[in-house]
Design a protein around this motif. Structure first.
Motif, PDB file in Angstrom:
ATOM      1  N   MET A  51     -38.673  35.896 132.382  1.00 44.42           N
ATOM      2  CA  MET A  51     -37.734  36.766 133.071  1.00 44.42           C
ATOM      3  C   MET A  51     -37.718  36.386 134.536  1.00 44.42           C
ATOM      4  O   MET A  51     -38.658  35.758 135.046  1.00 44.42           O
ATOM      5  N   LEU A  52     -36.653  36.756 135.225  1.00 44.22           N
ATOM      6  CA  LEU A  52     -36.549  36.499 136.648  1.00 44.22           C
ATOM      7  C   LEU A  52     -37.021  37.737 137.414  1.00 44.22           C
ATOM      8  O   LEU A  52     -36.660  38.866 137.068  1.00 44.22           O
ATOM      9  N   ASP A  53     -37.800  37.509 138.474  1.00 42.24           N
ATOM     10  CA  ASP A  53     -38.182  38.636 139.313  1.00 42.24           C
ATOM     11  C   ASP A  53     -37.093  38.887 140.356  1.00 42.24           C
ATOM     12  O   ASP A  53     -36.037  38.234 140.357  1.00 42.24           O
ATOM     13  N   ASN A  86     -36.792  38.114 143.293  1.00 43.71           N
ATOM     14  CA  ASN A  86     -36.513  36.974 144.173  1.00 43.71           C
ATOM     15  C   ASN A  86     -35.941  35.776 143.422  1.00 43.71           C
ATOM     16  O   ASN A  86     -35.745  34.720 144.016  1.00 43.71           O
ATOM     17  N   GLY A  87     -35.710  35.953 142.121  1.00 46.67           N
ATOM     18  CA  GLY A  87     -35.178  34.848 141.330  1.00 46.67           C
ATOM     19  C   GLY A  87     -36.228  33.875 140.848  1.00 46.67           C
ATOM     20  O   GLY A  87     -35.889  32.784 140.349  1.00 46.67           O
ATOM     21  N   THR A  88     -37.496  34.240 140.958  1.00 46.19           N
ATOM     22  CA  THR A  88     -38.581  33.380 140.480  1.00 46.19           C
ATOM     23  C   THR A  88     -38.777  33.587 138.988  1.00 46.19           C
ATOM     24  O   THR A  88     -38.795  34.723 138.500  1.00 46.19           O
ATOM     25  N   LEU A  89     -38.936  32.508 138.258  1.00 47.49           N
ATOM     26  CA  LEU A  89     -39.136  32.566 136.818  1.00 47.49           C
ATOM     27  C   LEU A  89     -40.582  32.964 136.514  1.00 47.49           C
ATOM     28  O   LEU A  89     -41.523  32.339 137.005  1.00 47.49           O
ATOM     29  N   ARG A  90     -40.734  34.006 135.694  1.00 49.86           N
ATOM     30  CA  ARG A  90     -42.050  34.497 135.297  1.00 49.86           C
ATOM     31  C   ARG A  90     -42.208  34.388 133.786  1.00 49.86           C
ATOM     32  O   ARG A  90     -41.277  34.624 133.031  1.00 49.86           O
ATOM     33  N   ASP A  91     -43.406  34.044 133.356  1.00 47.33           N
ATOM     34  CA  ASP A  91     -43.686  33.862 131.936  1.00 47.33           C
ATOM     35  C   ASP A  91     -44.002  35.194 131.261  1.00 47.33           C
ATOM     36  O   ASP A  91     -44.772  36.003 131.777  1.00 47.33           O
ATOM     37  N   LEU A  92     -43.385  35.424 130.093  1.00 53.03           N
ATOM     38  CA  LEU A  92     -43.590  36.659 129.330  1.00 53.03           C
ATOM     39  C   LEU A  92     -44.368  36.434 128.036  1.00 53.03           C
ATOM     40  O   LEU A  92     -44.414  37.321 127.189  1.00 53.03           O
ATOM     41  N   SER A  93     -44.982  35.276 127.886  1.00 51.99           N
ATOM     42  CA  SER A  93     -45.624  34.941 126.615  1.00 51.99           C
ATOM     43  C   SER A  93     -46.737  35.913 126.236  1.00 51.99           C
ATOM     44  O   SER A  93     -47.047  36.072 125.046  1.00 51.99           O
ATOM     45  N   ALA A  94     -47.337  36.579 127.210  1.00 49.82           N
ATOM     46  CA  ALA A  94     -48.414  37.528 126.900  1.00 49.82           C
ATOM     47  C   ALA A  94     -47.874  38.813 126.285  1.00 49.82           C
ATOM     48  O   ALA A  94     -48.643  39.601 125.717  1.00 49.82           O
ATOM     49  N   TYR A  95     -46.569  39.027 126.367  1.00 54.25           N
ATOM     50  CA  TYR A  95     -45.986  40.289 125.905  1.00 54.25           C
ATOM     51  C   TYR A  95     -45.032  40.119 124.730  1.00 54.25           C
ATOM     52  O   TYR A  95     -44.703  41.101 124.066  1.00 54.25           O
ATOM     53  N   MET A  96     -44.577  38.918 124.458  1.00 53.85           N
ATOM     54  CA  MET A  96     -43.721  38.663 123.291  1.00 53.85           C
ATOM     55  C   MET A  96     -43.785  37.180 122.960  1.00 53.85           C
ATOM     56  O   MET A  96     -44.036  36.344 123.837  1.00 53.85           O
ATOM     57  N   THR A  97     -43.598  36.872 121.687  1.00 53.97           N
ATOM     58  CA  THR A  97     -43.622  35.468 121.282  1.00 53.97           C
ATOM     59  C   THR A  97     -42.298  34.778 121.567  1.00 53.97           C
ATOM     60  O   THR A  97     -42.257  33.568 121.815  1.00 53.97           O
ATOM     61  N   ASP A  98     -41.204  35.543 121.531  1.00 48.54           N
ATOM     62  CA  ASP A  98     -39.895  34.955 121.779  1.00 48.54           C
ATOM     63  C   ASP A  98     -38.897  36.071 122.032  1.00 48.54           C
ATOM     64  O   ASP A  98     -39.131  37.242 121.675  1.00 48.54           O
ATOM     65  N   LEU A  99     -37.799  35.725 122.632  1.00 49.60           N
ATOM     66  CA  LEU A  99     -36.663  36.639 122.772  1.00 49.60           C
ATOM     67  C   LEU A  99     -35.820  36.516 121.511  1.00 49.60           C
ATOM     68  O   LEU A  99     -34.826  35.782 121.461  1.00 49.60           O
ATOM     69  N   SER A 100     -36.229  37.224 120.491  1.00 46.02           N
ATOM     70  CA  SER A 100     -35.555  37.114 119.202  1.00 46.02           C
ATOM     71  C   SER A 100     -35.890  38.347 118.369  1.00 46.02           C
ATOM     72  O   SER A 100     -36.869  39.058 118.632  1.00 46.02           O
TER      73      SER A 100
END
Length: 281
Positions: free
Chosen positions: A16-18, A20-34
């Motif tokens: 997800m983008l914060d 400031n537009g910085t890309l942040r990793d969400l792998s600890a909270y979901m395996t995929d956006l699906s």
């Protein structure tokens, strides 16, 4: 919130983008956006995270399609009055529905291939949306509650395959790379009114399409309600809502894509796509 998927084809990670537009990793909270992870309540719960504490993704990774595991890729034809006029067709009384093969889905900046035998590969910027929870026999009034988010779609089309090769439009809509989706999946709270978004498409720096979703014949809510009378819509299903005027087929004489062309397209608040065109191998 703006969600996206990044990484090599077939191995994308959720992010997800914060602010400031910085890309942040969400792998600890979901395996995929699906699938069920796209439930609007699930996505809303991520807003409670301390986004600045999520791992920052460095470098310039490839951006993949903003949704994975797509079950259905549906689209609406002739859904802008001015596009129907340039196509020489009447506006339909009910939405014209067709499918695009899910194998055509690519990232927003991946190369687009002109398929073998193509005579008329065309462009179509569209507002897309992704279903977040199962919709069956829903009303227009409640339809938008089923949207996980909105995105940019380039509904690339081979007009000769679509119109003159018999059968359904799917033939001209489904070649490999004919479905760039993303870069972002933007949640409804951030988008606001989906019927008040500007959209555009340039080819080689020249503006070809310049429209607004205000001129859509059938709204997003009407499309969802209509489709749900004929089939269940499931989490991760993607729907493209039609294109404004300015497609190559409508030019006089028609102008179509060729190897080396570059398309840039976007929808207000949903990000920008950029694709280079090449011949299929």
């Amino acid at each position: 919130m703006k969600f996206l998927r990044y990484g090599p084809t077939g191995a994308e990670k959720p992010g997800m983008l914060d602010a400031n537009g910085t890309l942040r990793d969400l792998s600890a909270y979901m395996t995929d956006l699906s699938g069920d992870s796209l439930n609007p309540q699930n996505l809303a719960s991520l807003a409670e995270l301390e986004v600045a504490n999520l791992p920052e993704v460095t470098g310039t990774p490839r951006i993949g399609p903003c949704v994975g595991g797509v079950g259905k890729f549906l689209a609406i034809g002739l859904n802008y009055a001015d596009h129907a006029a340039e196509s020489g067709m009447d506006l339909p009384q009910e939405p014209i529905v067709f499918s695009k093969a899910t194998s055509c889905i690519i990232g927003p900046n991946d190369d687009v291939e002109i398929p073998r035998g193509s005579k008329s590969t065309d462009w179509e910027v569209e507002l897309g949306f992704v279903i977040g929870k199962t919709a069956k026999y829903v009303t227009e009034a409640e339809a938008l509650e089923y949207v996980a988010g909105y995105c940019v779609i380039n509904d690339i089309s081979e007009r000769d395959f679509q119109i003159r090769r018999s059968g359904q439009w799917i033939k001209g809509k489904s070649a490999d790379t004919f479905g760039p989706i993303g870069p972002w999946l933007v949640t409804p709270d951030e988008v606001g009114d989906p019927q008040d978004l500007a959209l555009y498409l340039d080819v080689n720096g020249q503006r070809r399409q310049d429209g607004t979703t205000r001129t859509m014949h059938f709204t997003v809510a009407q499309i969802i309600a209509h489709l749900s009378q004929f089939m269940s819509l499931h989490p991760g299903d993607v729907i493209a809502t039609g294109t404004p005027p300015g497609v190559g087929m409508g030019m006089k004489p028609p102008v179509y894509l060729k190897p080396g062309d570059v398309m840039e397209l976007g929808v207000a608040g949903l990000g920008v796509q950029r694709q280079q065109v090449r011949a299929a191998g």
